[in-house]
Design an enzyme around this catalytic site. Structure first.
Site: not given
Ligand code: CTP
Length: 401
Positions: A211-213
């Protein structure tokens, strides 16, 4: 009291979701609205006029040929003596009548005779919702200016079947009505928009993912502001923890491939804004079982494959929206990278921002963007994500004019 003094004609048609309309009446009255209920014969099989009348503290209209009702208001006045009409639940049958101009009962007659804005909250079995006949009717109704709220994906009350067709929740319908009753100018009325937002989750195994932020704050705010300007917005959101924005149809997805599918399904549209931080790669073969750690051995290497590029696919699609807007999250060479993306992805403009950790933009509440188009580069000041969204929505409206 956001709906103070607003007169709402609430048409309840025959579906199990009619039980939620009782709560809807309560919520609307809490906000100061005056609710005049009208029930179809089918609706009365699910909830009684007595219950509806008690909650709305007024007369419940049910019969086209009622002498009493005709002397009281008459169906033409009933159709116009209100600020808006909300149909909740709207059955496949009533939508079919509306799309074809039938007027064989009080609800359909009123809907044909009205000159007021109409918002419908469809509720039906997923197979009925996806049937080509219903799809045709939806398209006709949209062209006629009918506004939609929902339906949502989820489990059906009666069959336990899962899919799209569950009526929007009363508070979502209230938000849709509030948006419709908002007196602000609506330069995007009659236009449809698709917005992607949030991160994507790419499964490694059933318990792990890449995932990412991204928080979804910027994309959700843009969806809300496009809706505020009158657009009918479909927001395709990756996994986020923020609430669904009001007055917007939200489709929740996990992975990039799900997101592309949902976006493609939402075509045709006039406007598309790609804000999501889509994961560029996914695991080539995600495991159906949890990958176990083996004593003394290092982890198995993860082989990655490139995900579809949603913006690029839609930017070059046969049903490409008239206006396609992309984002460019960069940590270096912001302008030149954005210019390259503009051309490569087939966008009309790119909203470029510097997401280096020092800026605090990723996941934060503020943003400082530059709008890169073939006409040049516009530098916008440091603004909240909500202000950036409002300004971008105005800019999109100018472009569509
Ligand atoms: N985008 C997309 N689908 C992808 C990747 C990106 O729709 N698989 C969209 C984003 O929503 C954004 C734009 O493309 O509007 C640019 O995203 P960004 O991550 O900055 O660009 P990438 O194409 O991933 O390029 P790079 O990673 O090389 O910067």
């Amino acid at each position: 009291m956001t709906l103070s003094g607003k007169r709402i004609l609430l048409i309840i048609s025959g579906g199990i979701a009619a039980y939620k309309s009782l709560d809807l009446i309560r919520r609307l009255r809490e906000r100061g609205a005056e609710v005049r209920p009208l029930m179809t014969a089918g609706a009365q099989e699910f909830v009684t006029p007595l219950a509806v009348g008690a909650l709305s503290s007024g007369h419940v209209y049910t019969d086209l040929f009622s002498r009493e009702d005709e002397q009281d208001v008459g169906h033409i006045r009933l159709a116009r003596d209100c600020d808006m009409i909300c149909v909740a639940p709207a059955t496949a049958d009533l939508m079919a009548k509306m799309a074809n101009g039938l007027a064989n009962d009080l609800a359909s007659t009123v809907l044909l005779a009205t000159n007021r804005p109409v918002l419908i909250a469809p509720a039906m079995n997923p197979a009925m919702w996806s049937h080509p006949a219903t799809r045709r009717n939806i398209e006709t109704l949209r062209k006629d200016g009918i506004r939609f709220i929902g339906p949502m994906a989820g489990e059906m009350a009666e069959s336990g079947e899962a899919g799209e067709g569950r009526m929007a929740e009363p508070l979502q319908i209230v938000a849709g009505i509030e948006a419709l009753m908002d007196d602000a100018p609506k330069p995007l009325a009659g236009k449809t928009a698709i917005v992607t937002s949030g991160p994507t989750h790419e499964p490694i195994d059933p318990v792990r993912y890449i995932a990412n932020r991204s928080s979804g704050k910027q994309g959700h705010a843009i969806a809300a502001h496009l809706a505020r300007l009158g657009a009918e917005v479909t927001l395709v959101s990756g996994p986020v923890t923020i609430p669904d924005p009001a007055g917007v149809n939200v489709i929740h997805v996990e992975s990039a491939r799900d997101m592309l599918e949902a976006v493609t399904k939402a075509l045709p549209a006039d406007i598309a804004v790609f804000v999501a931080a889509v994961a560029d790669w996914r695991v080539s073969a995600s495991s159906d079982n949890k990958i176990k750690k083996k004593e003394g051995e290092g982890p198995a290497p993860l082989e990655l494959t490139e995900n579809p590029d949603i913006l690029k696919t839609i930017g070059h699609h046969a049903s490409r929206p008239k206006l396609v807007v992309g984002f460019a999250a960069e940590t270096a060479d912001v302008i030149s990278n954005a210019q390259a993306k503009l051309a490569r992805k087939g966008a009309d403009f790119i909203v470029a921002n510097d997401v280096s950790p020092a800026t605090g933009i990723m996941g934060g509440d503020r943003n400082r963007v530059r709008i890169v188009s073939k006409d040049g580069v516009e530098d916008w000041p440091d603004l909240s994500k909500d202000e950036t969204a409002a300004r971008l929505a105005e800019r999109i409206a100018e472009n569509m004019a």
